[in-house]
Design an enzyme around this catalytic site. Structure first.
Site, PDB file in Angstrom:
ATOM      1  N   GLN A   1      -6.333  -1.355  -6.382  1.00  0.00           N
ATOM      2  CA  GLN A   1      -6.641  -0.602  -5.515  1.00  0.00           C
ATOM      3  C   GLN A   1      -7.355   0.546  -6.131  1.00  0.00           C
ATOM      4  OE1 GLN A   1      -4.418   2.411  -2.562  1.00  0.00           O
ATOM      5  NE2 GLN A   1      -4.287   0.671  -1.471  1.00  0.00           N
TER       6      GLN A   1
ATOM      7  N   SER B   1      -7.221   5.898   0.382  1.00  0.00           N
ATOM      8  CA  SER B   1      -7.550   4.099  -0.227  1.00  0.00           C
ATOM      9  C   SER B   1      -9.590   3.742  -0.086  1.00  0.00           C
ATOM     10  CB  SER B   1      -6.763   3.020   0.195  1.00  0.00           C
ATOM     11  OG  SER B   1      -5.573   3.447   0.076  1.00  0.00           O
TER      12      SER B   1
ATOM     13  N   ASP C   1       0.939  -1.530  -0.463  1.00  0.00           N
ATOM     14  CA  ASP C   1      -0.394   0.163  -0.377  1.00  0.00           C
ATOM     15  C   ASP C   1       1.209   1.260  -0.029  1.00  0.00           C
ATOM     16  OD1 ASP C   1      -2.003   1.063  -0.025  1.00  0.00           O
ATOM     17  OD2 ASP C   1      -2.549   1.824   1.492  1.00  0.00           O
TER      18      ASP C   1
END
Length: 301
Positions: A286, A236, A215
């Site tokens: 994502q 996110s 991430d």
């Protein structure tokens, strides 16, 4: 070389409160400038909780997560695991992360007992310089700070980044020119690894660390064509991972990131983590919220 990774000793080390209830004791190690909990930390900790609810022989092959509320770095996180299904080959565990009595994150992780198959293929790893030939993120920042013409606000920003204690080693392959606002192709390549030693252990441990690493700077790939804008808000929305082959998260891996689309105040990014020997180890995806100022940035010089 033998210093134990803080990701194992602290960040991803959960306390078991009940059979399927765990707590992060609140030692967050690194918190982004937004003062929200780092999404990769929540994903990694949720996978730790899920992995403790399956047998040692089962290995995670995928996870799918949603970030539903902002994580508060000032209080502990509870992880509640539901044993959704335990089958002969596959098992599913659902995890809910809770703060202030409300879910901040949900995740479903699927585990599989090892099975051989003749059906195998993968993409080819990009040809890039080895990590030994590249500068770390810290060394690149130090170079930028040596520029006497750097505007003071950017100097402060870089100094702040330099002071952050991120438990990941990063070597960008083609670092962007921070003094330019010219649009770039929405692709970036990093060599990444956990800082410190993890060693040979249950593969699920390395997958939890990879979840943390995956991430970091991932959504930023979608900003590269839009560098003339000041970012007002970026967070996110979801995160998915598929684990394909064994790897060591404390060994250098190439993180290949690209953003095929952005629009509607959202951006989509996809990533691949490659082992040095060319084996595709992990695939990630994502989507995130991206809101910008409508007026272009001023020059950084």
């Amino acid at each position: 070389g033998d210093l134990r990774s803080v990701l194992i000793t602290s960040v991803l080390n959960l306390e078991r409160l009940e059979v399927d209830l765990f707590r992060c004791a609140g030692r967050h190690h690194w918190v982004p400038a937004t003062q929200r909990l780092f999404g990769g930390q929540i994903v990694g900790q949720a996978l730790v909780a899920a992995a403790r609810a399956v047998s040692r022989d089962e290995q995670v092959h995928s996870l799918h997560c949603y970030f539903v509320r902002t994580g508060d770095p000032k209080v502990p996180v509870l992880y509640e695991v539901e044993r959704t299904r335990t089958g002969k080959s596959f098992s599913v565990r659902s995890v809910k992360a809770i703060q202030h009595g409300k879910p901040i994150f949900t995740c479903q992780a699927s585990f599989q007992l090892s099975q051989a198959s003749p059906v195998q293929h993968q993409f080819t790893m990009p040809a890039v310089p080895p990590p030994e030939e590249l500068l770390t993120q810290e060394e690149l920042i130090q170079k930028f700070l040596q520029n006497p013409n750097l505007a003071e606000r950017y100097r402060k920003h870089l100094t702040k980044i330099q002071a952050e204690d991120v438990p990941i080693d990063i070597k960008p392959v083609n670092p962007p020119d921070i003094f330019s606002s010219e649009p770039q192709e929405p692709k970036q390549l990093f060599w990444v690894r956990a800082r410190g030693y993890i060693g040979e252990t249950d593969m699920k441990v390395h997958c939890c660390v990879a979840a943390y690493i995956s991430d970091y700077a991932f959504l930023g790939t979608a900003l590269l064509p839009h560098r003339q804008y000041h970012i007002k808000f970026m967070v996110s929305l979801d995160h998915s991972m598929w684990f394909h082959a064994p790897f060591r998260s404390d060994h250098w891996m190439l993180y290949e990131c690209e953003s095929p689309w952005a629009g509607g105040c959202r951006g989509l990014v996809q990533g691949r983590l490659w082992r040095r020997d060319g084996v595709l180890a992990v695939t990630c995806a994502q989507e995130g919220v991206i809101r910008v100022e409508q007026t272009p940035n001023q020059s950084k010089l």
